[in-house]
Design a protein around this motif. Structure first.
Motif, PDB file in Angstrom:
ATOM      1  N   ILE A   9      -7.314  -6.519  -1.497  1.00  0.00           N
ATOM      2  CA  ILE A   9      -5.896  -7.250  -0.974  1.00  0.00           C
ATOM      3  C   ILE A   9      -4.844  -6.991  -2.775  1.00  0.00           C
ATOM      4  O   ILE A   9      -3.901  -6.832  -1.942  1.00  0.00           O
ATOM      5  N   VAL A  10      -5.341  -7.660  -3.506  1.00  0.00           N
ATOM      6  CA  VAL A  10      -4.299  -7.443  -4.841  1.00  0.00           C
ATOM      7  C   VAL A  10      -4.060  -5.869  -5.338  1.00  0.00           C
ATOM      8  O   VAL A  10      -3.562  -5.574  -5.305  1.00  0.00           O
ATOM      9  N   GLY A  11      -5.233  -5.177  -4.713  1.00  0.00           N
ATOM     10  CA  GLY A  11      -4.779  -3.847  -4.961  1.00  0.00           C
ATOM     11  C   GLY A  11      -3.703  -3.238  -4.195  1.00  0.00           C
ATOM     12  O   GLY A  11      -2.838  -2.338  -4.333  1.00  0.00           O
ATOM     13  N   GLU A  12      -4.284  -3.394  -2.761  1.00  0.00           N
ATOM     14  CA  GLU A  12      -3.106  -2.811  -2.087  1.00  0.00           C
ATOM     15  C   GLU A  12      -1.571  -3.913  -2.031  1.00  0.00           C
ATOM     16  O   GLU A  12      -1.395  -3.225  -2.051  1.00  0.00           O
ATOM     17  N   ALA A  13      -2.005  -5.023  -3.114  1.00  0.00           N
ATOM     18  CA  ALA A  13      -0.526  -5.355  -2.808  1.00  0.00           C
ATOM     19  C   ALA A  13       0.124  -4.939  -3.769  1.00  0.00           C
ATOM     20  O   ALA A  13       1.073  -4.796  -3.987  1.00  0.00           O
ATOM     21  N   LYS A  14      -0.692  -4.366  -4.878  1.00  0.00           N
ATOM     22  CA  LYS A  14       0.028  -3.928  -6.259  1.00  0.00           C
ATOM     23  C   LYS A  14       0.365  -2.613  -6.304  1.00  0.00           C
ATOM     24  O   LYS A  14       1.828  -1.617  -6.196  1.00  0.00           O
ATOM     25  N   ALA A  15      -0.864  -1.795  -4.989  1.00  0.00           N
ATOM     26  CA  ALA A  15       0.515  -0.570  -4.015  1.00  0.00           C
ATOM     27  C   ALA A  15       1.277  -0.421  -3.856  1.00  0.00           C
ATOM     28  O   ALA A  15       2.324   0.330  -4.142  1.00  0.00           O
ATOM     29  N   VAL A  16       1.405  -1.530  -3.030  1.00  0.00           N
ATOM     30  CA  VAL A  16       3.200  -2.062  -2.333  1.00  0.00           C
ATOM     31  C   VAL A  16       4.569  -1.831  -3.508  1.00  0.00           C
ATOM     32  O   VAL A  16       5.164  -1.830  -2.908  1.00  0.00           O
ATOM     33  N   LEU A  17       3.986  -2.620  -4.649  1.00  0.00           N
ATOM     34  CA  LEU A  17       5.140  -2.889  -5.206  1.00  0.00           C
ATOM     35  C   LEU A  17       4.758  -1.698  -5.833  1.00  0.00           C
ATOM     36  O   LEU A  17       6.382  -1.568  -6.584  1.00  0.00           O
ATOM     37  N   ALA A  18       4.405  -0.788  -6.398  1.00  0.00           N
ATOM     38  CA  ALA A  18       4.579   0.499  -7.373  1.00  0.00           C
ATOM     39  C   ALA A  18       5.977   1.149  -6.272  1.00  0.00           C
ATOM     40  O   ALA A  18       6.519   1.928  -6.413  1.00  0.00           O
TER      41      ALA A  18
END
Length: 99
Positions: A17-26
């Motif tokens: 989940i955090v990996g995907e959220a980081k991608a969204v923030l990027a």
């Protein structure tokens, strides 16, 4: 806008989940001209496995010095995980209380 964000992937599905959220923030940063500096720290069961405690003082300090913290899930199956054989103050969720 330039911000420091601490990522705490945690345990179970937290890292995904955090990996995907980081991608969204990027993508947000790219689209709107923001700069996000990500630092990943361990908390929960993964921290117990790595450091012997649910949240180290060093990682707590990193979180406090950031502008934001993105937290995944911490803990595991209370019936099968060895983390739940520890005293309550040493279990994964104790990191949440510390932060």
């Amino acid at each position: 806008m330039e911000k420091k964000i601490v990522l705490i992937p945690g345990d179970g599905i937290g890292p995904e989940i955090v990996g995907e959220a980081k991608a969204v923030l990027a993508h947000v940063a790219e689209k709107f001209g923001h700069v996000f500096h990500f630092t990943e720290i361990a908390m929960g069961g993964c921290s117990i496995d790595r450091y012997g405690e649910p949240l180290t003082d060093e990682n707590l300090q990193k979180a406090k010095e950031s502008d934001a913290v993105l937290l995944g899930a911490v803990g595991g199956n209370a019936e099968t995980s060895p983390w739940y054989k520890l005293e309550p103050a040493r279990r994964p969720e104790a990191g949440l209380l510390k932060i």
